[in-house]
Design a protein around this motif. Structure first.
Motif, PDB file in Angstrom:
ATOM      1  N   PRO A  47       6.236 -12.613   1.797  1.00  0.00           N
ATOM      2  CA  PRO A  47       5.310 -12.953   2.888  1.00  0.00           C
ATOM      3  C   PRO A  47       4.513 -11.758   3.419  1.00  0.00           C
ATOM      4  O   PRO A  47       3.366 -11.919   3.814  1.00  0.00           O
ATOM      5  N   ASP A  48       5.092 -10.578   3.415  1.00  0.00           N
ATOM      6  CA  ASP A  48       4.406  -9.397   3.958  1.00  0.00           C
ATOM      7  C   ASP A  48       3.981  -8.438   2.846  1.00  0.00           C
ATOM      8  O   ASP A  48       3.884  -7.232   3.048  1.00  0.00           O
ATOM      9  N   ALA A  49       3.683  -8.971   1.667  1.00  0.00           N
ATOM     10  CA  ALA A  49       3.321  -8.144   0.509  1.00  0.00           C
ATOM     11  C   ALA A  49       2.092  -7.285   0.804  1.00  0.00           C
ATOM     12  O   ALA A  49       1.190  -7.689   1.543  1.00  0.00           O
ATOM     13  N   THR A  50       2.091  -6.104   0.194  1.00  0.00           N
ATOM     14  CA  THR A  50       0.976  -5.164   0.314  1.00  0.00           C
ATOM     15  C   THR A  50       0.585  -4.691  -1.081  1.00  0.00           C
ATOM     16  O   THR A  50       1.320  -4.886  -2.049  1.00  0.00           O
ATOM     17  N   MET A  51      -0.578  -4.041  -1.149  1.00  0.00           N
ATOM     18  CA  MET A  51      -1.018  -3.498  -2.430  1.00  0.00           C
ATOM     19  C   MET A  51      -1.956  -2.322  -2.205  1.00  0.00           C
ATOM     20  O   MET A  51      -2.476  -2.126  -1.114  1.00  0.00           O
ATOM     21  N   SER A  52      -2.096  -1.527  -3.257  1.00  0.00           N
ATOM     22  CA  SER A  52      -3.075  -0.440  -3.217  1.00  0.00           C
ATOM     23  C   SER A  52      -3.820  -0.404  -4.546  1.00  0.00           C
ATOM     24  O   SER A  52      -3.311  -0.827  -5.581  1.00  0.00           O
ATOM     25  N   ASP A  53      -5.040   0.098  -4.476  1.00  0.00           N
ATOM     26  CA  ASP A  53      -5.898   0.257  -5.651  1.00  0.00           C
ATOM     27  C   ASP A  53      -6.401   1.692  -5.651  1.00  0.00           C
ATOM     28  O   ASP A  53      -6.996   2.137  -4.659  1.00  0.00           O
ATOM     29  N   ASP A  54      -6.132   2.410  -6.727  1.00  0.00           N
ATOM     30  CA  ASP A  54      -6.508   3.822  -6.845  1.00  0.00           C
ATOM     31  C   ASP A  54      -6.059   4.636  -5.627  1.00  0.00           C
ATOM     32  O   ASP A  54      -6.794   5.478  -5.126  1.00  0.00           O
ATOM     33  N   ILE A  65       7.547 -10.194  -5.268  1.00  0.00           N
ATOM     34  CA  ILE A  65       6.843  -8.910  -5.270  1.00  0.00           C
ATOM     35  C   ILE A  65       6.450  -8.565  -3.838  1.00  0.00           C
ATOM     36  O   ILE A  65       5.709  -9.313  -3.197  1.00  0.00           O
ATOM     37  N   SER A  66       6.973  -7.432  -3.343  1.00  0.00           N
ATOM     38  CA  SER A  66       6.653  -7.012  -1.982  1.00  0.00           C
ATOM     39  C   SER A  66       5.508  -6.004  -1.956  1.00  0.00           C
ATOM     40  O   SER A  66       4.863  -5.827  -0.925  1.00  0.00           O
ATOM     41  N   ARG A  67       5.260  -5.350  -3.101  1.00  0.00           N
ATOM     42  CA  ARG A  67       4.135  -4.417  -3.181  1.00  0.00           C
ATOM     43  C   ARG A  67       3.766  -4.227  -4.648  1.00  0.00           C
ATOM     44  O   ARG A  67       4.627  -4.205  -5.518  1.00  0.00           O
ATOM     45  N   PHE A  68       2.463  -4.127  -4.877  1.00  0.00           N
ATOM     46  CA  PHE A  68       2.015  -3.661  -6.185  1.00  0.00           C
ATOM     47  C   PHE A  68       0.921  -2.633  -5.991  1.00  0.00           C
ATOM     48  O   PHE A  68       0.184  -2.659  -5.005  1.00  0.00           O
ATOM     49  N   GLU A  69       0.900  -1.687  -6.903  1.00  0.00           N
ATOM     50  CA  GLU A  69      -0.081  -0.619  -6.881  1.00  0.00           C
ATOM     51  C   GLU A  69      -0.760  -0.592  -8.236  1.00  0.00           C
ATOM     52  O   GLU A  69      -0.102  -0.725  -9.267  1.00  0.00           O
ATOM     53  N   THR A  70      -2.064  -0.462  -8.224  1.00  0.00           N
ATOM     54  CA  THR A  70      -2.806  -0.404  -9.469  1.00  0.00           C
ATOM     55  C   THR A  70      -3.858   0.703  -9.377  1.00  0.00           C
ATOM     56  O   THR A  70      -4.153   1.199  -8.298  1.00  0.00           O
ATOM     57  N   GLY A  71      -4.383   1.057 -10.494  1.00  0.00           N
ATOM     58  CA  GLY A  71      -5.434   2.061 -10.552  1.00  0.00           C
ATOM     59  C   GLY A  71      -5.725   2.383 -12.000  1.00  0.00           C
ATOM     60  O   GLY A  71      -5.029   1.920 -12.917  1.00  0.00           O
ATOM     61  N   GLN A  72      -6.746   3.196 -12.205  1.00  0.00           N
ATOM     62  CA  GLN A  72      -7.091   3.565 -13.561  1.00  0.00           C
ATOM     63  C   GLN A  72      -6.020   4.488 -14.138  1.00  0.00           C
ATOM     64  O   GLN A  72      -5.474   5.335 -13.441  1.00  0.00           O
ATOM     65  N   ALA A  73      -5.728   4.277 -15.400  1.00  0.00           N
ATOM     66  CA  ALA A  73      -4.691   5.079 -16.075  1.00  0.00           C
ATOM     67  C   ALA A  73      -5.328   6.256 -16.788  1.00  0.00           C
ATOM     68  O   ALA A  73      -6.466   6.237 -17.159  1.00  0.00           O
TER      69      ALA A  73
END
Length: 108
Positions: free
Chosen positions: A34-41, A100-108
């Protein structure tokens, strides 16, 4: 060599990739705490806005090249109608209920 989503090690991550590739927004949201977060780059983003823009309104698709951390870290080719294809990294935090409570993504 691409890893088929059904062969990914972590059940939550497997479901995440499958939902993205099936364009299943409701199924995707059901995977999140319910309180999931994420980041991009490296920058935190508004989850709802980001997934609509980067995944669901732009036909996002993940082709996984490798996984680590027991399946909770991926390197994948990600493509959508907005940005084309790019090599990306994904990292997932899964809570005790398997969501899933958090996912982080970005360019590899």
């Amino acid at each position: 060599m691409t890893i088929q989503p059904a062969r990914l090690s972590d059940p939550a991550v497997r479901a995440f990739v499958s939902a993205v590739n099936a364009h299943d927004r409701d199924g995707f949201l059901a995977l999140l705490a319910p309180d999931a977060t994420m980041s991009d780059d490296g920058s935190d983003r508004d989850l709802g806005d980001w997934i609509d823009r980067e995944i669901f309104s732009s036909n996002g698709h993940l082709d996984v090249d490798s996984e680590g951390r027991d399946g909770r870290s991926l390197v994948a080719r990600y493509r959508n109608d907005a940005w084309g294809e790019m090599r990306t990294r994904w990292s997932f935090t899964v809570d005790e209920e398997g969501r899933i409570s958090r996912f982080e993504t970005g360019q590899a």
